[in-house]
Motif scaffolding. Structure first.
Motif, PDB file in Angstrom:
ATOM      1  N   THR A  66       0.799  -1.227   0.000  1.00  0.00           N
ATOM      2  CA  THR A  66       0.000   0.000   0.000  1.00  0.00           C
ATOM      3  C   THR A  66       0.831   1.277   0.000  1.00  0.00           C
ATOM      4  O   THR A  66       0.276   2.363  -0.151  1.00  0.00           O
ATOM      5  CB  THR A  66      -0.988   0.003   1.183  1.00  0.00           C
ATOM      6  N   VAL A  67       2.140   1.169   0.150  1.00  0.00           N
ATOM      7  CA  VAL A  67       2.992   2.355   0.035  1.00  0.00           C
ATOM      8  C   VAL A  67       3.033   2.819  -1.417  1.00  0.00           C
ATOM      9  O   VAL A  67       2.956   4.010  -1.700  1.00  0.00           O
ATOM     10  CB  VAL A  67       4.419   2.064   0.559  1.00  0.00           C
ATOM     11  N   ILE A  68       3.118   1.867  -2.355  1.00  0.00           N
ATOM     12  CA  ILE A  68       3.251   2.227  -3.773  1.00  0.00           C
ATOM     13  C   ILE A  68       2.115   1.707  -4.644  1.00  0.00           C
ATOM     14  O   ILE A  68       2.043   2.034  -5.823  1.00  0.00           O
ATOM     15  CB  ILE A  68       4.599   1.734  -4.351  1.00  0.00           C
ATOM     16  N   GLU A  69       1.218   0.896  -4.064  1.00  0.00           N
ATOM     17  CA  GLU A  69       0.135   0.307  -4.858  1.00  0.00           C
ATOM     18  C   GLU A  69      -1.229   0.630  -4.261  1.00  0.00           C
ATOM     19  O   GLU A  69      -1.371   0.827  -3.062  1.00  0.00           O
ATOM     20  CB  GLU A  69       0.284  -1.222  -4.912  1.00  0.00           C
ATOM     21  N   SER A  70      -2.213   0.677  -5.147  1.00  0.00           N
ATOM     22  CA  SER A  70      -3.605   0.770  -4.715  1.00  0.00           C
ATOM     23  C   SER A  70      -4.295  -0.505  -5.171  1.00  0.00           C
ATOM     24  O   SER A  70      -3.789  -1.232  -6.018  1.00  0.00           O
ATOM     25  CB  SER A  70      -4.283   1.996  -5.320  1.00  0.00           C
ATOM     26  N   TYR A  71      -5.450  -0.781  -4.607  1.00  0.00           N
ATOM     27  CA  TYR A  71      -6.176  -1.985  -4.985  1.00  0.00           C
ATOM     28  C   TYR A  71      -7.666  -1.717  -5.035  1.00  0.00           C
ATOM     29  O   TYR A  71      -8.177  -0.808  -4.389  1.00  0.00           O
ATOM     30  CB  TYR A  71      -5.871  -3.148  -4.022  1.00  0.00           C
ATOM     31  N   THR A  72      -8.339  -2.528  -5.839  1.00  0.00           N
ATOM     32  CA  THR A  72      -9.782  -2.486  -5.959  1.00  0.00           C
ATOM     33  C   THR A  72     -10.308  -3.893  -5.736  1.00  0.00           C
ATOM     34  O   THR A  72      -9.764  -4.846  -6.303  1.00  0.00           O
ATOM     35  CB  THR A  72     -10.199  -1.993  -7.356  1.00  0.00           C
ATOM     36  N   ILE A  73     -11.334  -4.020  -4.926  1.00  0.00           N
ATOM     37  CA  ILE A  73     -11.944  -5.318  -4.650  1.00  0.00           C
ATOM     38  C   ILE A  73     -13.255  -5.418  -5.436  1.00  0.00           C
ATOM     39  O   ILE A  73     -14.097  -4.542  -5.338  1.00  0.00           O
ATOM     40  CB  ILE A  73     -12.229  -5.486  -3.152  1.00  0.00           C
ATOM     41  N   GLU A  74     -13.374  -6.479  -6.210  1.00  0.00           N
ATOM     42  CA  GLU A  74     -14.622  -6.772  -6.907  1.00  0.00           C
ATOM     43  C   GLU A  74     -15.216  -8.015  -6.274  1.00  0.00           C
ATOM     44  O   GLU A  74     -14.653  -9.105  -6.381  1.00  0.00           O
ATOM     45  CB  GLU A  74     -14.363  -7.024  -8.396  1.00  0.00           C
ATOM     46  N   ALA A  75     -16.307  -7.828  -5.561  1.00  0.00           N
ATOM     47  CA  ALA A  75     -16.934  -8.920  -4.823  1.00  0.00           C
ATOM     48  C   ALA A  75     -18.430  -8.916  -5.145  1.00  0.00           C
ATOM     49  O   ALA A  75     -18.945  -7.948  -5.689  1.00  0.00           O
ATOM     50  CB  ALA A  75     -16.706  -8.749  -3.325  1.00  0.00           C
ATOM     51  N   PRO A  76     -19.136  -9.978  -4.795  1.00  0.00           N
ATOM     52  CA  PRO A  76     -20.592  -9.979  -4.960  1.00  0.00           C
ATOM     53  C   PRO A  76     -21.216  -8.749  -4.288  1.00  0.00           C
ATOM     54  O   PRO A  76     -20.631  -8.190  -3.349  1.00  0.00           O
ATOM     55  CB  PRO A  76     -21.040 -11.270  -4.274  1.00  0.00           C
ATOM     56  N   ALA A  77     -22.374  -8.367  -4.715  1.00  0.00           N
ATOM     57  CA  ALA A  77     -23.032  -7.156  -4.229  1.00  0.00           C
ATOM     58  C   ALA A  77     -23.069  -7.052  -2.706  1.00  0.00           C
ATOM     59  O   ALA A  77     -22.938  -5.980  -2.146  1.00  0.00           O
ATOM     60  CB  ALA A  77     -24.457  -7.075  -4.777  1.00  0.00           C
ATOM     61  N   ALA A  78     -23.229  -8.152  -2.017  1.00  0.00           N
ATOM     62  CA  ALA A  78     -23.293  -8.117  -0.565  1.00  0.00           C
ATOM     63  C   ALA A  78     -21.985  -7.636   0.042  1.00  0.00           C
ATOM     64  O   ALA A  78     -21.964  -7.003   1.086  1.00  0.00           O
ATOM     65  CB  ALA A  78     -23.637  -9.500  -0.021  1.00  0.00           C
ATOM     66  N   GLY A  79     -20.845  -7.920  -0.626  1.00  0.00           N
ATOM     67  CA  GLY A  79     -19.557  -7.520  -0.112  1.00  0.00           C
ATOM     68  C   GLY A  79     -19.144  -6.130  -0.512  1.00  0.00           C
ATOM     69  O   GLY A  79     -18.233  -5.565   0.026  1.00  0.00           O
ATOM     70  N   GLY A  80     -19.806  -5.566  -1.536  1.00  0.00           N
ATOM     71  CA  GLY A  80     -19.459  -4.234  -1.999  1.00  0.00           C
ATOM     72  C   GLY A  80     -18.144  -4.232  -2.760  1.00  0.00           C
ATOM     73  O   GLY A  80     -17.561  -5.255  -3.036  1.00  0.00           O
ATOM     74  N   ALA A  81     -17.683  -3.052  -3.104  1.00  0.00           N
ATOM     75  CA  ALA A  81     -16.407  -2.889  -3.803  1.00  0.00           C
ATOM     76  C   ALA A  81     -15.619  -1.802  -3.124  1.00  0.00           C
ATOM     77  O   ALA A  81     -16.178  -0.897  -2.520  1.00  0.00           O
ATOM     78  CB  ALA A  81     -16.646  -2.544  -5.270  1.00  0.00           C
ATOM     79  N   ASP A  82     -14.311  -1.907  -3.199  1.00  0.00           N
ATOM     80  CA  ASP A  82     -13.444  -0.919  -2.558  1.00  0.00           C
ATOM     81  C   ASP A  82     -13.165   0.221  -3.507  1.00  0.00           C
ATOM     82  O   ASP A  82     -12.977   0.099  -4.642  1.00  0.00           O
ATOM     83  CB  ASP A  82     -12.123  -1.601  -2.157  1.00  0.00           C
TER      84      ASP A  82
END
Length: 82
Positions: A66-82
């Motif tokens: 997380t110092v040099i990278e970002s992330y996106t979470i793709e999960a089922p609707a119940a889990g949401g997304a980051d």
């Protein structure tokens, strides 16, 4: 449950792999390419009901620097997304 995590270098962080791909594409005759950034896709099969906080913790502790990278979470609707 199937979850996808897309990890990318943050803007402004040098991406040597992206530069190499950019150079190779130009060498193959492709033009009009302004920039290339290379990331990685991590697919996880988790137990149903795994909460979003747990997935974020996985990303923060191991899957992304997380110092040099970002992330996106793709999960089922119940889990949401980051």
């Amino acid at each position: 449950m199937h979850v996808r995590v897309l990890v990318r270098l943050k803007p402004g962080v040098l991406d040597p792999q992206g530069r190499a791909v950019h150079h190779a594409l130009e060498g193959l005759g492709f033009s009009g390419i302004a920039d290339v950034r290379v990331g990685r896709l991590i697919e996880l099969d988790l137990a149903d009901g795994t909460d979003h906080a747990t997935i974020r913790q996985m990303c923060e502790q191991l899957l992304a620097n997380t110092v040099i990278e970002s992330y996106t979470i793709e999960a089922p609707a119940a889990g949401g997304a980051d």
